[in-house]
Scaffold this motif. Structure first.
Motif, PDB file in Angstrom:
ATOM      1  N   ASP A  34       6.708  -1.907   5.520  1.00  0.00           N
ATOM      2  CA  ASP A  34       6.703  -2.020   4.068  1.00  0.00           C
ATOM      3  C   ASP A  34       6.422  -0.642   3.463  1.00  0.00           C
ATOM      4  O   ASP A  34       5.286  -0.179   3.465  1.00  0.00           O
ATOM      5  N   PRO A  35       7.459   0.035   2.935  1.00  0.00           N
ATOM      6  CA  PRO A  35       7.254   1.379   2.387  1.00  0.00           C
ATOM      7  C   PRO A  35       6.286   1.409   1.211  1.00  0.00           C
ATOM      8  O   PRO A  35       5.615   2.412   0.966  1.00  0.00           O
ATOM      9  N   ASN A  41      -1.940   2.581   2.699  1.00  0.00           N
ATOM     10  CA  ASN A  41      -2.424   2.631   4.076  1.00  0.00           C
ATOM     11  C   ASN A  41      -2.861   4.032   4.466  1.00  0.00           C
ATOM     12  O   ASN A  41      -3.821   4.195   5.202  1.00  0.00           O
ATOM     13  N   ALA A  42      -2.155   5.053   3.985  1.00  0.00           N
ATOM     14  CA  ALA A  42      -2.523   6.426   4.318  1.00  0.00           C
ATOM     15  C   ALA A  42      -3.938   6.730   3.844  1.00  0.00           C
ATOM     16  O   ALA A  42      -4.726   7.359   4.567  1.00  0.00           O
ATOM     17  N   ALA A  43      -4.285   6.295   2.655  1.00  0.00           N
ATOM     18  CA  ALA A  43      -5.637   6.512   2.120  1.00  0.00           C
ATOM     19  C   ALA A  43      -6.669   5.717   2.924  1.00  0.00           C
ATOM     20  O   ALA A  43      -7.755   6.234   3.232  1.00  0.00           O
ATOM     21  N   LEU A  44      -6.339   4.493   3.272  1.00  0.00           N
ATOM     22  CA  LEU A  44      -7.256   3.660   4.055  1.00  0.00           C
ATOM     23  C   LEU A  44      -7.448   4.230   5.462  1.00  0.00           C
ATOM     24  O   LEU A  44      -8.552   4.216   5.999  1.00  0.00           O
ATOM     25  N   ILE A  45      -6.373   4.754   6.045  1.00  0.00           N
ATOM     26  CA  ILE A  45      -6.457   5.367   7.368  1.00  0.00           C
ATOM     27  C   ILE A  45      -7.355   6.596   7.318  1.00  0.00           C
ATOM     28  O   ILE A  45      -8.214   6.788   8.186  1.00  0.00           O
TER      29      ILE A  45
END
Length: 100
Positions: A34-35, A41-45
């Motif tokens: 899901d783009p 997700n990048a921030a959560l990662i």
């Protein structure tokens, strides 16, 4: 509660939190395809990785016997501060100097 009991409990808590954050990171890095979710997700990662590094560093300090000692001035970090921020590396005055 004795200092040794508190440190043992803290190590258990930090170890469990490390496992939780590792599982979270594994889940977040799974490609959902899901783009729209990629940016979130990048921030959560990034947050999960930072948390893991802080927990790992605290566990290393516990193992080395330097946990609770300010990395800047060498004085003891207040237990109350460590209870709130278990990964704290600096006493309050040095933390304030660090971040102006």
């Amino acid at each position: 509660m004795t200092d040794q009991t508190w440190l043992t409990d803290l190590k258990t808590t930090l170890t469990q939190e490390h496992k939780t954050q590792t599982a979270r990171l594994t889940e977040l890095t799974a490609d959902t395809g899901d783009p729209a979710q990629a940016h979130t997700n990048a921030a959560l990662i990034a947050a999960a990785r930072q948390s893991l590094e802080q927990i790992s560093a605290a566990l290393r300090r516990l193992a080395a016997g330097s946990y609770g000692t300010c990395e800047r001035c060498g004085t003891a970090i207040a237990r109350e501060r460590l209870e709130i921020i278990p990964h704290a590396r600096f006493c309050v005055p040095c933390q304030q100097k660090q971040h102006g």
